[in-house]
Motif scaffolding. Structure first.
Motif, PDB file in Angstrom:
ATOM      1  N   PHE A  70       0.853  -1.181   0.000  1.00 32.29           N
ATOM      2  CA  PHE A  70       0.000   0.000   0.000  1.00 32.29           C
ATOM      3  C   PHE A  70       0.893   1.236   0.000  1.00 32.29           C
ATOM      4  O   PHE A  70       2.011   1.204   0.522  1.00 32.29           O
ATOM      5  CB  PHE A  70      -0.876   0.040   1.250  1.00 32.29           C
ATOM      6  N   ILE A  74      -0.632  12.752   0.009  1.00 33.09           N
ATOM      7  CA  ILE A  74      -1.695  13.765  -0.089  1.00 33.09           C
ATOM      8  C   ILE A  74      -1.656  14.467  -1.437  1.00 33.09           C
ATOM      9  O   ILE A  74      -2.625  15.108  -1.840  1.00 33.09           O
ATOM     10  CB  ILE A  74      -1.606  14.815   1.051  1.00 33.09           C
ATOM     11  N   CYS A  79       0.504  10.384  -6.345  1.00 27.52           N
ATOM     12  CA  CYS A  79      -0.213   9.112  -6.484  1.00 27.52           C
ATOM     13  C   CYS A  79      -0.132   8.617  -7.927  1.00 27.52           C
ATOM     14  O   CYS A  79       0.105   7.426  -8.173  1.00 27.52           O
ATOM     15  CB  CYS A  79      -1.679   9.273  -6.071  1.00 27.52           C
ATOM     16  N   GLU A  94      -0.473  -0.396  -4.509  1.00 26.06           N
ATOM     17  CA  GLU A  94      -1.843   0.079  -4.326  1.00 26.06           C
ATOM     18  C   GLU A  94      -1.815   1.466  -3.705  1.00 26.06           C
ATOM     19  O   GLU A  94      -1.607   1.611  -2.495  1.00 26.06           O
ATOM     20  CB  GLU A  94      -2.609  -0.887  -3.418  1.00 26.06           C
ATOM     21  N   CYS A  95      -2.008   2.465  -4.547  1.00 26.32           N
ATOM     22  CA  CYS A  95      -1.864   3.839  -4.064  1.00 26.32           C
ATOM     23  C   CYS A  95      -3.226   4.477  -3.790  1.00 26.32           C
ATOM     24  O   CYS A  95      -4.153   4.342  -4.588  1.00 26.32           O
ATOM     25  CB  CYS A  95      -1.093   4.652  -5.097  1.00 26.32           C
ATOM     26  N   THR A  96      -3.349   5.145  -2.657  1.00 25.23           N
ATOM     27  CA  THR A  96      -4.566   5.864  -2.307  1.00 25.23           C
ATOM     28  C   THR A  96      -4.176   7.251  -1.814  1.00 25.23           C
ATOM     29  O   THR A  96      -3.200   7.393  -1.072  1.00 25.23           O
ATOM     30  CB  THR A  96      -5.343   5.126  -1.194  1.00 25.23           C
ATOM     31  N   ARG A  97      -4.944   8.258  -2.249  1.00 24.34           N
ATOM     32  CA  ARG A  97      -4.666   9.606  -1.774  1.00 24.34           C
ATOM     33  C   ARG A  97      -5.290   9.782  -0.392  1.00 24.34           C
ATOM     34  O   ARG A  97      -6.515   9.686  -0.233  1.00 24.34           O
ATOM     35  CB  ARG A  97      -5.241  10.636  -2.738  1.00 24.34           C
ATOM     36  N   MET A  98      -4.441   9.992   0.605  1.00 25.45           N
ATOM     37  CA  MET A  98      -4.936  10.236   1.966  1.00 25.45           C
ATOM     38  C   MET A  98      -3.827  10.851   2.797  1.00 25.45           C
ATOM     39  O   MET A  98      -2.666  10.910   2.379  1.00 25.45           O
ATOM     40  CB  MET A  98      -5.436   8.927   2.610  1.00 25.45           C
ATOM     41  N   THR A 102      -4.532   7.373   7.538  1.00 25.53           N
ATOM     42  CA  THR A 102      -5.800   7.670   8.193  1.00 25.53           C
ATOM     43  C   THR A 102      -6.955   6.757   7.798  1.00 25.53           C
ATOM     44  O   THR A 102      -7.762   6.386   8.654  1.00 25.53           O
ATOM     45  CB  THR A 102      -6.195   9.128   7.882  1.00 25.53           C
ATOM     46  N   ASN A 103      -7.060   6.415   6.513  1.00 24.89           N
ATOM     47  CA  ASN A 103      -8.235   5.666   6.052  1.00 24.89           C
ATOM     48  C   ASN A 103      -7.997   4.165   5.926  1.00 24.89           C
ATOM     49  O   ASN A 103      -8.849   3.449   5.420  1.00 24.89           O
ATOM     50  CB  ASN A 103      -8.709   6.208   4.696  1.00 24.89           C
ATOM     51  N   LEU A 104      -6.821   3.693   6.358  1.00 25.59           N
ATOM     52  CA  LEU A 104      -6.532   2.261   6.279  1.00 25.59           C
ATOM     53  C   LEU A 104      -6.674   1.666   7.673  1.00 25.59           C
ATOM     54  O   LEU A 104      -6.060   2.151   8.623  1.00 25.59           O
ATOM     55  CB  LEU A 104      -5.121   2.033   5.733  1.00 25.59           C
ATOM     56  N   CYS A 128      -1.098  20.767  -0.774  1.00 28.84           N
ATOM     57  CA  CYS A 128      -0.731  19.369  -1.070  1.00 28.84           C
ATOM     58  C   CYS A 128       0.391  19.306  -2.100  1.00 28.84           C
ATOM     59  O   CYS A 128       0.606  18.283  -2.730  1.00 28.84           O
ATOM     60  CB  CYS A 128      -1.945  18.612  -1.617  1.00 28.84           C
TER      61      CYS A 128
END
Lengths: 206, 124
Positions: A70, A74, A79, A94-98, A102-104, A128
Motif C-alpha cells: 500500500f 496527499i 499518487c 496500491e496507491c490511495t490519496r490520503m 488515516t483511512n486504512l 498538497c
C-alpha cells in the motif's frame, strides 16, 4: 544481494519530490536490512508519503509476490507518479490519496516513511504540493510526530517502521519518547552529505 | 483499486462517522488484471481480511463467480480456494468509480485506480 534504485520518470510531474540523497540512503537501509526483512515474512507493507514511489517499489523488488504494497500521499500527482513507477518496475503498488494512513484500518508489518524533515516555519506546511514533501515545521518534526504518536495503532506486533531523520530533528528526544511508549529503536544507516546528516532508524514493538 | 484495498479502507475519520465501513462501491470501469499467484502469501493474508466484506464487494461488481461465502476449514492446503481468493483480492480492480461512506453518504472518487480519501479540513 544488491538493490538497484527502481526506474522512475517524473518528467510530467514537477510537483513530485525527485529521488535525492535521502531517498538513496533509505534504499541503502533497505538493502542493508534485506535479510531481516525477508526472514520476517511481512504480509502488509505501506509507504507513507510515497512521492515518486521508488522506496515502496524497491521493497516490492525484494519481497515480490510474498507481500502487498500500500502507499499513500496527499499530493494527487504523487499518487499518479507512483502508479507509473509501479508499471515501469512491474510491481503491484496500491496507491490511495490520503493523509498518513488515516483511512486504512489494517496494521502493517512494514512501514516506510521518508517524511518532510526540513526545519521550516509551521506556516510552510499548507496545501498538497511540493512544499509538503520537505516542509517539516519547527524542528522538522510536525508530520513525523503525528505518525510516531499513532505508531502503536498502525504497526503489527512484529512490525517494523523505517523512518528517515535529520540530526536537527533531535533524535535523542524521539528515542526517549518512543522508548517510554515501549518501542525498540535501532539505527540502520547514517550518512553525512553537504549540509545534512541523515539517519534511517527502525522502530519495533519491544 | 484492488478489492484487497477496499477491504482495508474506512471513512471513520469523517466528522460524525463512527465506523465508516465497509464503503459502498459504485464502479463505472472494472478490469481484471493478471497477478502472480503466491499461495503462501494468500494464506497469510486471509486472516487479515473481512471475508463477508470481500464477498459482498465482489458480488456488487459482478465478479463473485464461485467465490465461497465463507472461508473453508484448512484453506491453507486448498489451492483451488486460494486461487479464487487471489483473484477476488488482487486481480479484480476498480479503475473508475466512487466509494461511498455508509453513514454520511460522503463520496470518494476513484480515478485511474486511485481512490481519493483526502478530506477537507472542515470535514475532519
Amino acid at each position: 544481494m544488491s538493490l538497484q534504485t527502481p526506474l522512475y520518470n517524473l518528467n510530467d510531474f514537477p510537483d513530485v519530490y525527485e529521488p535525492s540523497e535521502d531517498t538513496h540512503l533509505f534504499i541503502d537501509a533497505l538493502e542493508k536490512d534485506m535479510k531481516h526483512i525477508i526472514n520476517s515474512k511481512p504480509t502488509l507493507a505501506c509507504e507513507i508519503g510515497c512521492g515518486s514511489g521508488v522506496l515502496i517499489a524497491a521493497l516490492a523488488k525484494i519481497l515480490k509476490s510474498t507481500c502487498c504494497y500500500f502507499c499513500t500521499d496527499i499530493n494527487p500527482k504523487a499518487c499518479i507518479a507512483t502508479t507509473r513507477t509501479a508499471k515501469m518496475n512491474k510491481v503491484p503498488l496500491e496507491c490511495t490519496r490520503m493523509d498518513l494512513t488515516t483511512n486504512l484500518k489494517c496494521k502493517f508489518d512494514i512501514i516506510l516513511f521518508n517524511p518532510p524533515y526540513v526545519l521550516t516555519e509551521e506556516l510552510e506546511i499548507f496545501g498538497c504540493g511540493l512544499n509538503r514533501a520537505f516542509a517539516g515545521g519547527l524542528r522538522g518534526r510536525s508530520v513525523t510526530d503525528r505518525l510516531l504518536n499513532n505508531l502503536n495503532d498502525i504497526l503489527s506486533d512484529n512490525g517494523v517502521c523505517y523512518l528517515l531523520l535529520l540530526k536537527e530533528n533531535n533524535i535523542g528526544e524521539i528515542g526517549e519518547k518512543m522508548g517510554e511508549k515501549g518501542f525498540k529503536i535501532k539505527l540502520v544507516i547514517q550518512r553525512k552529505i553537504p549540509g545534512e546528516h541523515l539517519f534511517v532508524y527502525k522502530f519495533s514493538k519491544a | 483499486m484492488k478489492l484487497l484495498t477496499h477491504n482495508m479502507l474506512t471513512s471513520k475519520c469523517v466528522k460524525g462517522v463512527n465506523v465508516g465501513y465497509p464503503l459502498t462501491i459504485n464502479a463505472s470501469d472494472v478490469r481484471v488484471a493478471d497477478v502472480d499467484f503466491n499461495p503462501d502469501f494468500i494464506s497469510r493474508l486471509i486472516p487479515k481480511i473481512d471475508w463477508p466484506v470481500l464477498y459482498n464487494a465482489a458480488e456488487s461488481l459482478g465478479h463473485v463467480e464461485d467465490l465461497p461465502k465463507e472461508t473453508p476449514v484448512n484453506y491453507e492446503n486448498n489451492e483451488e480456494f486460494l486461487k479464487k481468493a487471489h483473484r477476488a483480492l488482487l486481480e479484480v480492480e476498480v479503475v473508475h468509480g466512487e466509494l461511498v461512506c455508509p453513514e454520511s453518504g460522503r463520496k470518494f472518487p476513484i480515478n485511474n485506480g486511485i481512490p481519493n480519501m483526502l478530506l477537507n479540513e472542515d470535514e475532519v
